[in-house]
Design a protein around this motif. Structure first.
Motif, PDB file in Angstrom:
ATOM      1  N   LEU A 226      -4.387   9.090  -9.036  1.00 57.70           N
ATOM      2  CA  LEU A 226      -5.918   8.782  -8.584  1.00 57.70           C
ATOM      3  C   LEU A 226      -6.133   7.499  -8.092  1.00 57.70           C
ATOM      4  O   LEU A 226      -6.732   7.380  -6.995  1.00 57.70           O
ATOM      5  N   ALA A 227      -5.481   6.556  -8.728  1.00 57.94           N
ATOM      6  CA  ALA A 227      -5.727   5.046  -8.461  1.00 57.94           C
ATOM      7  C   ALA A 227      -5.034   4.626  -7.169  1.00 57.94           C
ATOM      8  O   ALA A 227      -5.474   4.010  -6.448  1.00 57.94           O
ATOM      9  N   MET A 228      -3.892   5.234  -6.978  1.00 63.10           N
ATOM     10  CA  MET A 228      -3.130   5.108  -5.804  1.00 63.10           C
ATOM     11  C   MET A 228      -3.694   5.284  -4.733  1.00 63.10           C
ATOM     12  O   MET A 228      -3.757   4.705  -3.415  1.00 63.10           O
ATOM     13  N   ASP A 229      -4.376   6.413  -4.760  1.00 68.82           N
ATOM     14  CA  ASP A 229      -5.195   6.991  -3.449  1.00 68.82           C
ATOM     15  C   ASP A 229      -6.385   6.075  -3.109  1.00 68.82           C
ATOM     16  O   ASP A 229      -6.521   5.942  -1.823  1.00 68.82           O
ATOM     17  N   ALA A 230      -6.939   5.684  -4.033  1.00 67.70           N
ATOM     18  CA  ALA A 230      -7.893   4.653  -3.823  1.00 67.70           C
ATOM     19  C   ALA A 230      -7.314   3.125  -3.445  1.00 67.70           C
ATOM     20  O   ALA A 230      -8.106   2.598  -2.423  1.00 67.70           O
ATOM     21  N   LEU A 231      -6.228   2.941  -3.752  1.00 69.63           N
ATOM     22  CA  LEU A 231      -5.493   1.672  -3.274  1.00 69.63           C
ATOM     23  C   LEU A 231      -5.138   1.755  -1.920  1.00 69.63           C
ATOM     24  O   LEU A 231      -5.229   0.790  -1.102  1.00 69.63           O
ATOM     25  N   VAL A 232      -4.746   3.034  -1.558  1.00 68.60           N
ATOM     26  CA  VAL A 232      -4.038   2.869  -0.211  1.00 68.60           C
ATOM     27  C   VAL A 232      -5.116   3.569   0.819  1.00 68.60           C
ATOM     28  O   VAL A 232      -4.879   3.475   2.099  1.00 68.60           O
ATOM     29  N   ALA A 233      -6.228   4.025   0.513  1.00 66.56           N
ATOM     30  CA  ALA A 233      -7.215   4.597   1.384  1.00 66.56           C
ATOM     31  C   ALA A 233      -7.740   3.314   2.323  1.00 66.56           C
ATOM     32  O   ALA A 233      -7.827   2.254   1.753  1.00 66.56           O
ATOM     33  N   GLY A 234      -7.909   3.523   3.562  1.00 66.72           N
ATOM     34  CA  GLY A 234      -8.281   2.608   4.339  1.00 66.72           C
ATOM     35  C   GLY A 234      -6.988   1.960   5.332  1.00 66.72           C
ATOM     36  O   GLY A 234      -7.285   1.161   6.089  1.00 66.72           O
ATOM     37  N   GLY A 235      -5.963   2.280   4.740  1.00 68.69           N
ATOM     38  CA  GLY A 235      -4.838   1.852   5.723  1.00 68.69           C
ATOM     39  C   GLY A 235      -4.273   0.598   5.450  1.00 68.69           C
ATOM     40  O   GLY A 235      -4.751  -0.001   4.422  1.00 68.69           O
ATOM     41  N   ARG A 236      -3.542   0.086   6.324  1.00 72.13           N
ATOM     42  CA  ARG A 236      -3.075  -1.177   5.940  1.00 72.13           C
ATOM     43  C   ARG A 236      -3.867  -2.185   6.015  1.00 72.13           C
ATOM     44  O   ARG A 236      -4.966  -2.122   6.787  1.00 72.13           O
ATOM     45  N   ASP A 237      -3.856  -3.514   5.480  1.00 70.02           N
ATOM     46  CA  ASP A 237      -4.862  -4.505   5.114  1.00 70.02           C
ATOM     47  C   ASP A 237      -4.586  -5.467   6.299  1.00 70.02           C
ATOM     48  O   ASP A 237      -3.565  -6.040   6.239  1.00 70.02           O
ATOM     49  N   ARG A 238      -5.455  -5.939   7.256  1.00 70.73           N
ATOM     50  CA  ARG A 238      -5.159  -6.645   8.228  1.00 70.73           C
ATOM     51  C   ARG A 238      -5.073  -8.237   7.692  1.00 70.73           C
ATOM     52  O   ARG A 238      -4.567  -8.975   8.516  1.00 70.73           O
ATOM     53  N   LEU A 239      -5.479  -8.387   6.555  1.00 72.59           N
ATOM     54  CA  LEU A 239      -5.466  -9.699   5.889  1.00 72.59           C
ATOM     55  C   LEU A 239      -3.939 -10.000   5.351  1.00 72.59           C
ATOM     56  O   LEU A 239      -3.749 -11.056   4.906  1.00 72.59           O
ATOM     57  N   SER A 241      -0.015  -9.616   6.330  1.00 67.55           N
ATOM     58  CA  SER A 241       0.749  -9.002   7.473  1.00 67.55           C
ATOM     59  C   SER A 241       1.851  -8.284   6.887  1.00 67.55           C
ATOM     60  O   SER A 241       2.678  -7.729   7.884  1.00 67.55           O
ATOM     61  N   THR A 242       2.231  -8.077   5.698  1.00 64.77           N
ATOM     62  CA  THR A 242       3.384  -7.581   5.235  1.00 64.77           C
ATOM     63  C   THR A 242       2.990  -6.001   4.523  1.00 64.77           C
ATOM     64  O   THR A 242       3.642  -5.424   4.088  1.00 64.77           O
ATOM     65  N   SER A 243       1.656  -5.699   4.813  1.00 63.00           N
ATOM     66  CA  SER A 243       1.100  -4.456   4.345  1.00 63.00           C
ATOM     67  C   SER A 243       1.307  -3.359   5.269  1.00 63.00           C
ATOM     68  O   SER A 243       1.293  -3.689   6.596  1.00 63.00           O
ATOM     69  N   GLN A 244       1.461  -2.139   4.786  1.00 57.48           N
ATOM     70  CA  GLN A 244       1.790  -1.170   5.825  1.00 57.48           C
ATOM     71  C   GLN A 244       0.859   0.260   5.478  1.00 57.48           C
ATOM     72  O   GLN A 244       0.237   0.123   4.324  1.00 57.48           O
ATOM     73  N   ASN A 245       0.748   0.983   6.628  1.00 59.63           N
ATOM     74  CA  ASN A 245      -0.162   2.107   6.082  1.00 59.63           C
ATOM     75  C   ASN A 245       0.774   3.196   5.297  1.00 59.63           C
ATOM     76  O   ASN A 245       1.690   3.463   5.525  1.00 59.63           O
ATOM     77  N   VAL A 246      -0.314   3.638   4.360  1.00 54.05           N
ATOM     78  CA  VAL A 246       0.328   4.661   3.581  1.00 54.05           C
ATOM     79  C   VAL A 246      -0.621   5.699   3.382  1.00 54.05           C
ATOM     80  O   VAL A 246      -1.720   5.594   3.285  1.00 54.05           O
ATOM     81  N   ASP A 247      -0.317   6.957   3.531  1.00 55.71           N
ATOM     82  CA  ASP A 247      -1.242   8.197   3.489  1.00 55.71           C
ATOM     83  C   ASP A 247      -1.846   8.376   2.208  1.00 55.71           C
ATOM     84  O   ASP A 247      -1.010   8.263   1.252  1.00 55.71           O
ATOM     85  N   VAL A 248      -3.067   8.667   1.996  1.00 57.73           N
ATOM     86  CA  VAL A 248      -3.491   9.288   0.704  1.00 57.73           C
ATOM     87  C   VAL A 248      -2.883  10.624   0.396  1.00 57.73           C
ATOM     88  O   VAL A 248      -2.280  11.126   1.230  1.00 57.73           O
ATOM     89  N   GLY A 249      -3.278  11.165  -0.674  1.00 58.74           N
ATOM     90  CA  GLY A 249      -2.645  12.376  -1.027  1.00 58.74           C
ATOM     91  C   GLY A 249      -1.639  12.285  -2.353  1.00 58.74           C
ATOM     92  O   GLY A 249      -1.044  13.375  -2.658  1.00 58.74           O
TER      93      GLY A 249
END
Lengths: 503, 493
Positions: A226-239, A241-249
């Motif tokens: 449940l926490a992971m879904d909240a953390l990755v919702a919104g996609g990669r963080d543009r702040l 530059s090493t962050s990536q898009n991860v799908d919720v689910g």
């Protein structure tokens, strides 16, 4: 009325939605539990009553207005004290930042708040995350909720202990070499280090930038998902530059059957001479739990695993030296009073602001990066990194996840581990994961037959396949519960017995 | 101390330059969204990233990467498909993180060159020499430090140091040449050329005065005929073309004096003092600084796609050399004029517009651009074209053109109307001038006699007399023509 401090995040969320209780009641229960239990646990460096009650009131107002509630609405959450949260200090458990007010809110914290979580405080840690026991906190040690004479592990020991003691349902930690997974194992909770890049590092005070990854603690795999879904919702963080898009689910696939999946074991690690009998029993129980659900156990190898600790203790300190160079007493943090020169001020601010372990790692890093030395250690360490990463890639061609120990033993007693290199060696099973970047999770597998302390196993998955990893972790949790060894959502028993008068 | 020319007879000189250029035409800093500005109050354009606050992370500025790639393409560099940002560590309050984010062994741009045309001097003919460029890398600028209470703002003797982090994180590109430069004059010409190229690209205002283009020079000398390079010194504070030239010239002579007296040149950094016209020691490098460089783990390796590089290539405008060659070939402009106009994007733009308006006298348009326009503050292409046409028609003299320019500068007045309105237009009707010519010749029999004896100089005097008699309204060229005609007639007659 139910004991609100013993509810899972899912139950809290559902109860608030149904109107069984309010977010404010949950927040008050969490704060009361903290007041009652903190004298023995000392998991928190700060408790933020105002922030908690304000966030809870906002959740209640949303519900009253008929607005949609976030996925973590009203769930009390604690943050490791290296994460910025406006309205709180971020000390990194160091004298260097003792009075440092968070100038902005970290992306990971922001996303938990956006999902409706109630922030209740900042948790204790090893100073700047250097350590495996939370003893190097400049302020006080945290005690293991299962046995106050034992360490909670570290460096995210405060977060693990707060969850285990039922003070909060979910906490965030950061993991550079095992700092989420090892304290989760010691405290009998679930702790996930997601694949590097899944969760933004923006606003988390850096230790080793290429190794650090934020992840959640919970008393069940479902709460962690449940926490992971909240953390990755919104996609990669543009702040970041090493962050990536991860799908919720993450939360959706936990109950999918694991039948036919292959889980790899590394014989040399399963039979490692440093493992206590209890740990071996835990591994056997997990193996059985998986087999019972139709998982095939296959033998694989990570031939360069032996070099992981050496590589880690080259790369980690180099990055730490560099990341901590900014603490010079000029702009923020501890400033040595009455210095004659800038050089003196910098030297004394650092000498008196940092504790022993922080100094040891920075000195090590300064040495390892020095001209002439760099080629002998840092460069080969990066080569080892490539080798370990390809070892994992080869292993994951043959299996969906790996089962391995979390730590050689259950939580040790205070003062038991005095030699730093001995403590470094205890990270053997968690470190390679940070070096390669893939995800790892620790799940309780019972209580030790001799120590009575929680025993955990670790699962590791291929990069960016953390959903499948949690699915396997849930299978272990399910099988272990079925075998009567450990129930999900278990709160450390001494506190269950003592009762929570806050609720 | 010997003069440079004397020293150069006995010694070979090796000069390398390091040129820092701030990308002042960008809107934001290198790794954060803070505004780039030199004029705002101190510490107003700052954020957690450029202040190096714990937990902040850098995100590279795409436009800055475009700028450096364009700079690389314009200087014949290889654009590296993969390069890295590195951390360079040193403790100093002007660098908020106590490390500078820069690049390591592989920079965005490697192995370029610029061809330098050195004009001839006296007996020596001009020559073209390639100056190789080792690399151009991307980095961030430090904060500005202001030392209070010391001499000339220097740190020595100051009581306080003030920090302005507005500049911290400004995108800089650093170009490093190979040690291919042989004289201070070549160094100056290289800097001028580089500045023209960067101005044409529009990546910086390239102001040496304001410090947006800064240059350090490394120089060593060795006896002619020997191959072992001498010990080099590094020159700082070369904040004008003149300082660059003079400091290098001074340093070459100083090193020669030291070596000729049997001494040794020390590897050191020296500061140019323009007022005293000398360099003084800033610091001695007994051991090389250890910056503990390593790849920045917050910034992934930088892979530049072929598409990205092509898009940058498409944005590289016509460069000064190509412009100059085109002006010469297509418009018949003299090399010197073409060079000067092509070197400034603003002048080139004005010139090309004016030349389109007066296509049949592009040479005069160039003449106006080179000799008159630089004195103006705001002159339009139509005015330049108008002046060129007036000159072509011999309607005004060059001196008058200068006067007209002053009148129309900053207005939208048509020079032709100004000339007419003020009665400045010269009489170009031969019949009208013939009377004056005859009058003057009658008044000056002795000059007429001198002409007869072969003195052609007297024509100038007689033109002057004609101009005087016509109160400046006659065209001097025409007077000259008519005078010679009449005198020759008289001689024959």
């Amino acid at each position: 009325m139910e004991r609100l401090d013993l509810l899972s995040a899912w139950q809290i969320r559902a109860g608030i939605e149904a109107g069984d209780f309010s977010a404010t009641e949950v927040a008050q229960a969490s704060l009361a539990t903290i007041r009652e239990r903190e004298p023995r646990i000392q998991a928190f460096l700060q408790v933020c009553d105002d922030l908690a009650l304000k966030a809870a009131a906002a959740t209640d107002a949303r519900r009253a207005a008929g607005q949609k509630l976030g996925s973590l609405a009203g769930v009390p959450v604690a943050f490791k004290d290296n994460m910025h949260l406006v309205g709180s200090r971020t000390t990194c458990a160091s004298k260097m930042l003792e009075n440092y007010e968070s100038p902005f809110t970290a992306t990971c914290v922001r996303r938990m708040l956006d999902a409706g979580a109630t922030p209740v405080g900042k948790t204790n840690m090893d100073e700047f995350a250097f350590g495996s026991s939370t003893e190097s906190s400049a302020f006080f040690p945290t005690h293991n909720p299962w046995d106050a004479n034992r360490v909670p592990g570290g460096s995210s020991g405060g977060s693990a202990a707060a969850v285990a003691a039922g003070e909060v349902a979910i906490a965030l930690g950061s993991d550079t070499g095992g700092s989420i997974r090892q304290p989760a194992a010691f405290c009998g909770v679930v702790g996930l280090k997601p694949t590097y890049g899944s969760v933004s590092r923006y606003g988390v005070v850096a230790f080793g930038s290429s190794l650090d990854q934020v992840g959640p603690f919970g008393r069940s795999v479902a709460d962690v998902a449940l926490a992971m879904d909240a953390l990755v919702a919104g996609g990669r963080d543009r702040l970041d530059s090493t962050s990536q898009n991860v799908d919720v689910g993450f939360a959706n696939c936990l109950e999918d059957p694991v039948e036919g999946m292959r889980v790899g074991v590394i014989p040399s690690l399963m039979e490692h001479k440093g493992l206590s009998a209890e740990i071996k029993e835990g591994l056997e129980a997990a193996r059985k739990a998986l087999k019972g659900q139709g998982v095939r156990i296959v033998e694989v190898g990570l031939p360069n695993m032996d070099s992981a600790i050496a590589a880690y203790y080259a790369i980690g300190p180099c990055e730490a030296f560099s990341n901590l160079a900014r603490f010079d007493g000029v702009r923020f943090g501890y400033q040595e009073p009455s210095c004659e020169t800038l050089a003196q001020q910098t030297a004394f601010s650092r000498a008196h602001g940092f504790g022993a372990e922080a100094k040891r790692r920075q000195l090590l890093g300064a040495y390892l990066l020095a001209s002439g030395v760099y080629d002998k250690y840092y460069y080969p360490a990066q080569q080892v990194r490539t080798l370990i990463t390809s070892d994992y890639a080869a292993a994951f061609k043959r299996c969906d996840a790996l089962l391995l120990p979390a730590a050689p033993t259950t939580a040790w007693q205070f003062g038991h581990m005095s030699d730093p290199t001995q403590m470094y060696a205890s990270d053997l099973f968690t470190i390679s994961n940070n070096i390669a970047g893939n995800g790892g999770v620790c799940v309780p597998a019972g209580l030790g037959s001799s120590s009575g302390m929680p025993v955990a196993v670790q699962l590791q998955g291929p990069p960016f396949e953390d959903k499948k990893l949690l699915q396997v972790a849930r299978a272990v949790e399910r099988g272990i519960a079925h075998a009567g060894l450990f129930e999900p959502n278990t709160v450390a028993p001494s506190f269950v017995e003592r009762g929570g008068d806050g609720a | 101390m010997k003069k440079l020319n004397e020293v150069l007879r006995d010694w070979d000189v090796t000069i390398g330059l390091e040129v820092h250029t701030a990308l002042t035409t960008l809107q934001t800093k290198m790794f954060c969204d803070c505004k780039l500005s030199h004029d705002d109050p101190p510490n107003t354009n700052v954020c957690p990233v450029c202040l190096g606050m714990p937990g902040a992370l850098p995100v590279p500025n795409k436009k800055a990467i475009e700028s450096i790639v364009m700079a690389g393409l314009a200087t014949n560099c290889q654009i590296m498909p993969r390069s890295y940002f590195y951390r360079k560590h040193y403790f100093y309050p002007d660098m908020s993180k106590n490390y500078q984010t820069t690049q390591g062994p592989v920079a965005f741009c490697m192995h370029g060159h610029l061809d330098l045309e050195v004009p001839g001097q006296g007996a020596n003919g001009g020559y073209v020499t390639p100056i190789r460029i080792q690399r151009i890398h991307m980095e961030e600028d430090a904060a500005k430090m202001v030392h209070v209470g010391g001499q000339e703002g220097r740190i020595g003797g100051s009581s306080e140091s003030l920090l302005d982090y507005n500049r911290c994180g400004t995108p800089l590109i650093e170009l490093v040449t190979e040690p291919d430069i042989r004289t201070p004059e070549e160094a100056r010409l290289f800097m001028e050329k580089l500045r023209q190229v960067f101005l044409a690209l529009g990546i910086s205002d390239c102001s040496m005065e304001k410090g947006s283009m800064r240059c350090d020079g490394n120089v060593s000398i060795r006896r002619r005929g020997t191959t072992q390079l001498g010990t080099k010194t590094e020159m700082k504070n070369l904040n004008s073309f003149k300082s660059l030239h003079d400091a290098l010239a001074y340093e070459i002579c100083r090193q020669a004096e030291v070596l000729e007296a049997g001494g040794a040149v020390l590897q050191e950094t020296r500061h140019w003092e323009p007022s005293k016209r000398r360099t003084v020691v800033m610091r001695t490098k007994e051991t090389a600084d250890d910056y503990r460089m390593y790849p920045d783990p917050d910034l992934a390796p930088f892979d530049l796609s072929e598409e990205f590089v092509q898009a940058c290539r498409a944005r590289v405008p016509e460069l000064p050399d190509a412009k100059r060659d085109r002006y010469m070939a297509e418009l018949g402009i003299k090399r010197k004029d073409a060079d000067q106009i092509a070197g400034s994007p603003a002048a080139a733009l004005l010139f090309e517009e004016a030349a389109t308006m007066a296509p049949e006298c592009a040479g005069l348009v160039a003449n106006v651009m080179v000799n008159l326009a630089p004195a103006a503050t705001a002159i339009t292409a139509a005015q330049v074209a108008g002046l060129a046409e007036l000159l072509r028609d011999d309607a005004i003299t060059f001196a008058q053109a200068r006067e007209v320019l002053q009148i129309v500068d900053g207005t939208d007045a048509d020079p032709r109307e100004v000339v007419d309105k003020r009665g400045m237009r010269q009489i170009t009707d031969a019949d009208a001038l013939a009377t004056t010519v005859d009058e003057v010749l009658q008044r000056c029999p002795s000059q007429v006699a001198q002409y007869k004896e072969g003195s052609r100089k007297v024509v100038g005097f007689l033109v002057g007399q004609c101009m005087k008699a016509s109160r400046g309204t006659g065209n001097p060229k025409l007077f000259n023509k008519l005078l010679v005609q009449r005198l020759d007639e008289m001689n024959r007659g």
